[in-house]
Design a protein around this motif. Sequence first.
Motif, PDB file in Angstrom:
ATOM      1  N   GLU A 130       0.848  -1.192   0.000  1.00 16.29           N
ATOM      2  CA  GLU A 130       0.000   0.000   0.000  1.00 16.29           C
ATOM      3  C   GLU A 130       0.884   1.242   0.000  1.00 16.29           C
ATOM      4  O   GLU A 130       2.073   1.174   0.273  1.00 16.29           O
ATOM      5  N   HIS A 131       0.304   2.390  -0.313  1.00 21.83           N
ATOM      6  CA  HIS A 131       1.080   3.626  -0.392  1.00 21.83           C
ATOM      7  C   HIS A 131       1.709   3.962   0.955  1.00 21.83           C
ATOM      8  O   HIS A 131       1.129   3.725   2.003  1.00 21.83           O
ATOM      9  N   PRO A 155       5.555   1.331  -0.924  1.00 20.55           N
ATOM     10  CA  PRO A 155       6.874   1.031  -0.381  1.00 20.55           C
ATOM     11  C   PRO A 155       7.657   0.010  -1.218  1.00 20.55           C
ATOM     12  O   PRO A 155       8.861   0.131  -1.356  1.00 20.55           O
ATOM     13  N   LEU A 156       6.967  -0.953  -1.820  1.00 20.60           N
ATOM     14  CA  LEU A 156       7.657  -1.937  -2.654  1.00 20.60           C
ATOM     15  C   LEU A 156       8.359  -1.252  -3.819  1.00 20.60           C
ATOM     16  O   LEU A 156       9.510  -1.545  -4.123  1.00 20.60           O
ATOM     17  N   ALA A 196       8.651  -7.933 -10.322  1.00 21.13           N
ATOM     18  CA  ALA A 196       8.210  -8.243  -8.958  1.00 21.13           C
ATOM     19  C   ALA A 196       6.717  -8.559  -9.045  1.00 21.13           C
ATOM     20  O   ALA A 196       5.921  -7.720  -9.456  1.00 21.13           O
ATOM     21  N   ASP A 197       6.367  -9.779  -8.696  1.00 18.34           N
ATOM     22  CA  ASP A 197       4.974 -10.242  -8.729  1.00 18.34           C
ATOM     23  C   ASP A 197       4.605 -10.568  -7.288  1.00 18.34           C
ATOM     24  O   ASP A 197       5.068 -11.550  -6.730  1.00 18.34           O
ATOM     25  N   VAL A 198       3.796  -9.697  -6.676  1.00 17.12           N
ATOM     26  CA  VAL A 198       3.473  -9.825  -5.256  1.00 17.12           C
ATOM     27  C   VAL A 198       1.995 -10.166  -5.113  1.00 17.12           C
ATOM     28  O   VAL A 198       1.141  -9.479  -5.666  1.00 17.12           O
ATOM     29  N   ARG A 199       1.734 -11.207  -4.355  1.00 18.06           N
ATOM     30  CA  ARG A 199       0.352 -11.604  -4.067  1.00 18.06           C
ATOM     31  C   ARG A 199       0.170 -11.541  -2.568  1.00 18.06           C
ATOM     32  O   ARG A 199       0.879 -12.211  -1.817  1.00 18.06           O
ATOM     33  N   ARG A 202      -3.033  -8.727  -6.212  1.00 14.84           N
ATOM     34  CA  ARG A 202      -1.763  -8.987  -6.902  1.00 14.84           C
ATOM     35  C   ARG A 202      -1.222  -7.669  -7.453  1.00 14.84           C
ATOM     36  O   ARG A 202      -1.955  -6.879  -8.042  1.00 14.84           O
ATOM     37  N   TRP A 203       0.061  -7.436  -7.259  1.00 11.78           N
ATOM     38  CA  TRP A 203       0.771  -6.276  -7.801  1.00 11.78           C
ATOM     39  C   TRP A 203       1.896  -6.793  -8.680  1.00 11.78           C
ATOM     40  O   TRP A 203       2.609  -7.717  -8.293  1.00 11.78           O
ATOM     41  N   VAL A 204       2.084  -6.179  -9.844  1.00  8.59           N
ATOM     42  CA  VAL A 204       3.186  -6.536 -10.734  1.00  8.59           C
ATOM     43  C   VAL A 204       3.936  -5.251 -11.069  1.00  8.59           C
ATOM     44  O   VAL A 204       3.355  -4.284 -11.539  1.00  8.59           O
TER      45      VAL A 204
END
Length: 98
Positions: free
Chosen positions: A23-24, A32-33, A73-76, A81-83
């Motif tokens: 999240e922001h 943050p990622l 970066a593939d985050v679940r 899911r964020w890519v």
Amino acid sequence: MEITLTADGDVRVADDGTGLPTEHGCQSDDPPLKTELTVLGGGARPVAWRSLSGGCFGMGLAAVSALSSRLTADVRRDGARWVLEYERGVAVAPPAHT
């Protein structure tokens, strides 16, 4: 953590740990990622991030991104899911969220 060396020379790293916040952040409009993948430097970061940052002074992920010809970066997390995709530390597309 699982590390796979592929036949075409890629490295795939899968980590089912606590992960970085997606999240922001409180000091930026960026997640943050994204910051961890792009900001080189040992500047102060929120205390909650310190245990999640990789490498010396939290530069690990940003250094890997900067040195990679291509990084995805593939985050679940929490059902979402964020890519994020980078070439030599530069975003090639805006972060995708599904």
